[in-house]
Design a protein around this motif. Structure first.
Motif, PDB file in Angstrom:
ATOM      1  N   GLY A 144      -1.602  86.847  76.169  1.00  0.00           N
ATOM      2  CA  GLY A 144      -1.618  86.013  77.367  1.00  0.00           C
ATOM      3  C   GLY A 144      -2.900  86.174  78.146  1.00  0.00           C
ATOM      4  O   GLY A 144      -3.466  85.213  78.659  1.00  0.00           O
ATOM      5  N   SER A 145      -3.388  87.427  78.262  1.00  0.00           N
ATOM      6  CA  SER A 145      -4.624  87.654  79.003  1.00  0.00           C
ATOM      7  C   SER A 145      -5.815  87.023  78.300  1.00  0.00           C
ATOM      8  O   SER A 145      -6.744  86.539  78.941  1.00  0.00           O
ATOM      9  N   THR A 146      -5.779  87.026  76.965  1.00  0.00           N
ATOM     10  CA  THR A 146      -6.871  86.403  76.203  1.00  0.00           C
ATOM     11  C   THR A 146      -6.905  84.901  76.451  1.00  0.00           C
ATOM     12  O   THR A 146      -7.964  84.310  76.683  1.00  0.00           O
ATOM     13  N   ASP A 166      -4.673  81.116  64.439  1.00  0.00           N
ATOM     14  CA  ASP A 166      -5.314  81.600  65.667  1.00  0.00           C
ATOM     15  C   ASP A 166      -5.537  80.509  66.706  1.00  0.00           C
ATOM     16  O   ASP A 166      -6.180  80.747  67.726  1.00  0.00           O
ATOM     17  N   ILE A 167      -5.030  79.309  66.466  1.00  0.00           N
ATOM     18  CA  ILE A 167      -5.135  78.235  67.459  1.00  0.00           C
ATOM     19  C   ILE A 167      -3.746  77.940  68.005  1.00  0.00           C
ATOM     20  O   ILE A 167      -2.820  77.623  67.247  1.00  0.00           O
ATOM     21  N   ASP A 168      -3.607  78.061  69.314  1.00  0.00           N
ATOM     22  CA  ASP A 168      -2.317  77.894  69.973  1.00  0.00           C
ATOM     23  C   ASP A 168      -1.925  76.414  70.005  1.00  0.00           C
ATOM     24  O   ASP A 168      -2.694  75.562  70.453  1.00  0.00           O
ATOM     25  N   GLU A 169      -0.728  76.121  69.536  1.00  0.00           N
ATOM     26  CA  GLU A 169      -0.226  74.741  69.504  1.00  0.00           C
ATOM     27  C   GLU A 169      -0.192  74.112  70.894  1.00  0.00           C
ATOM     28  O   GLU A 169      -0.409  72.905  71.057  1.00  0.00           O
ATOM     29  N   SER A 170       0.054  74.936  71.928  1.00  0.00           N
ATOM     30  CA  SER A 170       0.184  74.404  73.286  1.00  0.00           C
ATOM     31  C   SER A 170      -1.136  73.855  73.826  1.00  0.00           C
ATOM     32  O   SER A 170      -1.148  73.110  74.807  1.00  0.00           O
ATOM     33  N   ARG A 171      -2.239  74.205  73.194  1.00  0.00           N
ATOM     34  CA  ARG A 171      -3.541  73.732  73.659  1.00  0.00           C
ATOM     35  C   ARG A 171      -3.950  72.425  72.981  1.00  0.00           C
ATOM     36  O   ARG A 171      -5.012  71.879  73.269  1.00  0.00           O
ATOM     37  N   ILE A 172      -3.105  71.933  72.095  1.00  0.00           N
ATOM     38  CA  ILE A 172      -3.409  70.716  71.342  1.00  0.00           C
ATOM     39  C   ILE A 172      -2.550  69.565  71.852  1.00  0.00           C
ATOM     40  O   ILE A 172      -1.336  69.702  72.008  1.00  0.00           O
ATOM     41  N   ASP A 173      -3.188  68.438  72.120  1.00  0.00           N
ATOM     42  CA  ASP A 173      -2.458  67.215  72.462  1.00  0.00           C
ATOM     43  C   ASP A 173      -2.124  66.483  71.171  1.00  0.00           C
ATOM     44  O   ASP A 173      -3.023  66.118  70.403  1.00  0.00           O
ATOM     45  N   ARG A 174      -0.851  66.280  70.941  1.00  0.00           N
ATOM     46  CA  ARG A 174      -0.408  65.621  69.715  1.00  0.00           C
ATOM     47  C   ARG A 174      -0.055  64.166  69.985  1.00  0.00           C
ATOM     48  O   ARG A 174       0.336  63.793  71.093  1.00  0.00           O
ATOM     49  N   TYR A 175      -0.197  63.336  68.966  1.00  0.00           N
ATOM     50  CA  TYR A 175       0.350  61.987  69.048  1.00  0.00           C
ATOM     51  C   TYR A 175       1.049  61.672  67.745  1.00  0.00           C
ATOM     52  O   TYR A 175       0.693  62.166  66.685  1.00  0.00           O
ATOM     53  N   GLU A 176       2.083  60.878  67.869  1.00  0.00           N
ATOM     54  CA  GLU A 176       2.858  60.492  66.688  1.00  0.00           C
ATOM     55  C   GLU A 176       2.896  58.985  66.568  1.00  0.00           C
ATOM     56  O   GLU A 176       2.722  58.272  67.528  1.00  0.00           O
TER      57      GLU A 176
END
Length: 363
Positions: free
Chosen positions: A2-4, A353-363
């Motif tokens: 979390g701190s990272t 190593d890439i957090d899913e929450s930082r990615i905007d997805r579209y379907e």
């Protein structure tokens, strides 16, 4: 962990603040340019000079303040952020430009009055396009009229200013030699003021479009796109080769499936291990398509379908090595998507190593 993430978020916010502040300062170029003569050269009296100083300093202050707000509090509100980035620069630019134009005509009161009246008309047009109960089509028509007037005035003033300093030209013929020379720089100020007026009108027109009007616009745009869809060439059609090969216009991102007679838009995503990945946006949700070369033949394969041979433009084949310099690999693509808040198709798998929450997805 979390701190990272918090550290990287803070770092991104600081970088965003720097870029947003730079945007305000660069986009306010006309504020800087016209504040110089307003403060040091062209002023009616000390009150006007003081106003010019206040105008310039206030823009620097709001640039710092708005850049902070946009970077730290509005990162998720793209549309509001866009307006807060553009509108202040437009308003302050118009103020600085017209402050110059009015003062520069102090020795020609008639033309100064004309200039001021034209400024009132510009203000009226801006307010007109920001009144949401006025039908969109009427506001859009007013915007187009200003665009035509802007282009016409540019040509007229360019022709009028030409040779005016030499005692010749259209302005000398129409207004006399003294007035012709005096109108050159205020004329350019009026042109730039009209330009920013048009920008402000665009913002107002776009802001107050009703859902019904926007749906109608999208339907009309779709109809125009369908009418302009490029068809398969006559040579491919007559020879029957369109049944044997698909076509991919890369890097133009236009694709024709084997057997189809029309092209569709595809979106290039990234290249990985020599395989280029695209998104076929005509599907709902979009499907992944890859482009690869095997035994000298290019193939496209859409997810869930068999690979099919495709033809590429000769330019693409000859300069394939050049294209590599402009193509992102998967990691670079995802980093750019995070940085620029681009939407990523659902089928793109993320590294651990890439957090899913930082990615905007579209379907």
């Amino acid at each position: 962990m979390g701190s990272t993430e918090s550290f990287f978020d803070q770092r991104e916010e600081k970088e965003s603040y720097g870029s947003n502040l730079g945007f305000y300062l660069v986009f306010g170029l006309f504020v800087h340019l016209y504040s110089i003569p307003n403060i040091f050269f062209v002023y009616i009296n000390d009150t006007w000079r003081l106003f010019a100083i206040v105008l310039y300093v206030s823009y620097l202050i709001i640039s710092v303040g708005f850049a902070y707000v946009v970077s730290y509090h509005l990162s998720s509100y793209e549309r509001l952020k866009t307006y807060l980035q553009g509108i202040p620069a437009c308003l302050w630019s118009m103020a600085a430009i017209n402050l110059y134009g009015i003062q520069a005509l102090i020795d020609h009161p008639f033309y100064q009055e004309v200039y001021i009246n034209l400024l009132w008309i510009q203000i009226f047009l801006i307010v007109f396009t920001w009144i949401k109960w006025i039908p969109f089509r009427i506001r859009e028509l007013a915007g187009k009229a200003v665009t035509i007037a802007l282009g016409a005035f540019f040509m007229f003033h360019l022709a009028g200013a030409f040779n005016s300093t030499k005692g010749a030209g259209i302005y000398v013929f129409l207004f006399g030699e003294d007035a012709a020379v005096a109108l050159i720089w205020p004329g350019w100020a009026l042109f730039f003021s009209l330009f920013w007026t048009r920008v402000m009108m665009v913002a107002g027109i776009d802001l107050y479009i009703t859902p019904e009007e926007r749906a109608q616009m999208m339907a009309e745009e779709k109809a125009r796109e369908e009418a302009s869809i490029r068809k398969v060439s006559e040579e491919m059609l007559s020879s029957g080769r369109y049944l044997e090969y698909g076509e991919l216009e890369y890097p133009d991102e236009s694709y024709r499936e084997k057997g189809s007679k029309t092209f569709e838009n595809v979106l290039f995503l990234y290249v990985e291990n020599g395989v280029r990945h695209f998104s076929r946006m005509k599907f709902d949700p979009p499907k992944e398509m890859i482009l690869y070369k095997e035994h000298g033949q290019w193939y496209c394969q859409t997810s869930g379908q068999e690979p099919e041979p495709v033809l590429l433009p000769e330019w693409t084949i000859q300069r394939e090595e050049v294209l590599h310099e402009f193509e992102d690999d998967k990691r670079a693509y995802l980093k750019r998507a995070i940085r620029d808040r681009l939407q990523v198709p659902y089928f793109v798998e993320l590294p651990d190593d890439i957090d899913e929450s930082r990615i905007d997805r579209y379907e």
